[in-house]
Design an enzyme around this catalytic site. Structure first.
Site, PDB file in Angstrom:
ATOM      1  N   HIS A 195       9.702   2.287  -0.193  1.00 58.49           N
ATOM      2  CA  HIS A 195       8.831   1.223  -1.097  1.00 58.49           C
ATOM      3  C   HIS A 195       7.799   2.092  -1.649  1.00 58.49           C
ATOM      4  CE1 HIS A 195       7.239   1.338   2.898  1.00 58.49           C
ATOM      5  NE2 HIS A 195       6.003   1.221   2.452  1.00 58.49           N
ATOM      6  N   HIS A 252       1.630  -3.959   6.561  1.00 64.39           N
ATOM      7  CA  HIS A 252       3.069  -3.497   6.170  1.00 64.39           C
ATOM      8  C   HIS A 252       3.303  -2.175   6.559  1.00 64.39           C
ATOM      9  CE1 HIS A 252       1.623  -1.378   2.667  1.00 64.39           C
ATOM     10  NE2 HIS A 252       0.532  -2.324   2.573  1.00 64.39           N
TER      11      HIS A 252
END
Length: 371
Positions: free
Chosen positions: A62, A295
């Site tokens: 990501h 996260h």
């Protein structure tokens, strides 16, 4: 909440390196309209900071925070590599989940993944998957069964004066729950349980196990076997490794001389004591300031700070009333589902416990790598 679907999964992918794999995923994220051109740069930069390999053949590439403005819509693009991709450090990824997130919507996916990352057979199942439906079933844990241990597996104050009958009681409980079959029962009652301390005995078998499970029986009146007191018997039906954490909790209770609480508890409390033991030590509570919670990136940084210290460190999401987990396990930290504003209680036990809590507090105050 963002949900994984078969439409997100592309099979038959090949890549000679993780960098090539990430570039392909970034291209598909652009084509899908989830991100703008240039997001690839953030994904590659993120990989250089810390590996996004989570375990069991799964990686989650990501972008970085400075490329989040390139995200048009939260979503994922999943590439399946039947031949695997070298993700560095001896890790092979068979599934790469490219994440584009505008806020913390992706935390649900990360939390979902933690339940399959520690299960047996996941990597092999992903490697052999031949359809998007099969991949999705693995990710959702549809073919996995959690540890069975609830009130129905507990028998309290049983009037008995020998261990064989106690083994039979536990075996019967597990058979009634369809966790084991007759082969397990026969093998278990033929074994001699082992005394591990403070009146608790343990016995186990891996024969005829349908689901990893535990059973507990306590006695109405304490008796002695081979010079040791008998207060209770814990039975392990071992198909996977899901029971290990419960045994670690038993070890903690023994070390703190508090195992007697289990024998005096209700069935519900006995289960809770064995599955959700609260560790003790120095403690401190910190509030997470990160806009998108814990996260993968800030979570990994937090875990890396904890790992620098010899002390045992646990963390609880106080805001979400979660259970206490190992702060040195990225899977367990992500599974806490920590969002901005949530308060985390850290407990450290060891010679450098105070230094560990100070370092963790400083890292959280500094934004865990996100400013």
């Amino acid at each position: 909440m963002l949900e994984l679907t078969t439409q997100d999964i592309l099979l038959g992918k090949h890549a000679s390196s993780k960098e090539e794999a990430i570039k392909h995923i970034a291209t598909d994220l652009v084509s899908k309209g989830l991100v703008a051109e240039g997001y690839e740069r953030g994904m590659l930069a993120r990989e250089q900071q810390n590996s996004t390999f989570l375990g069991n053949g799964i990686a989650i590439p990501h972008g970085t925070t400075d490329t989040r403005d390139l995200v048009k819509q939260t979503g994922v693009q999943i590439h399946h590599f039947a031949n695997g991709v070298d993700w560095g450090d001896g890790n092979t990824a068979f599934l790469a989940i490219g994440i584009a997130a505008t806020s913390d919507e992706h935390l649900g996916i990360l939390k979902q993944l933690t339940h399959v990352l520690s299960s047996e057979g996941v990597e092999d199942a992903l490697k052999k998957a031949e359809s998007a439906e099969q991949v999705l079933a693995v990710l959702k844990g549809e073919n996995q069964q959690p540890l069975l241990f609830d009130e129905s597996c507990v028998t309290l104050h049983f009037p008995v004066s020998e261990l064989t009958s106690m083994s039979a009681v536990c075996a019967g409980k597990l058979k009634n729950a369809n966790a084991v079959n007759n082969a397990f029962v026969a093998d278990l009652v033929a074994k001699a349980p082992t005394h591990i301390g403070q009146g608790l005995w343990v016995t186990s078998s891996a024969m005829g196990v349908n689901q990893t499970a535990l059973a507990l029986v306590t006695v109405e009146r304490e008796f002695y076997q081979d010079g040791h007191p008998v207060k209770g018997l814990l039975t392990v039906a071992g198909k996977g490794a899901e029971y290990v954490e419960a045994l670690n909790n038993v070890t903690h209770l023994l070390a703190n001389n508090t195992l007697g609480e289990v024998f005096n508890a209700s069935a519900a409390d006995a289960v809770k004591l064995l599955l959700e033991v609260r560790q003790s030590g120095l403690s401190a509570t910190f509030k997470i300031k990160n806009a998108h919670g814990l996260h993968a990136r800030p979570g990994a940084l937090l875990v890396s700070v904890a790992k620098k210290f010899d002390s045992q460190i646990w963390v609880t999401n106080v805001t979400a009333e979660g259970k206490q987990v190992n702060a040195k396990s990225l899977m367990k930290v992500i599974a806490l589902g920590v969002k901005q504003g949530h308060e985390l209680e850290f407990v450290a036990e060891g010679a450098d416990a105070e230094q560990a809590l100070d370092a963790i507090g400083a890292a959280i105050s500094n934004g865990l790598g996100e400013g």
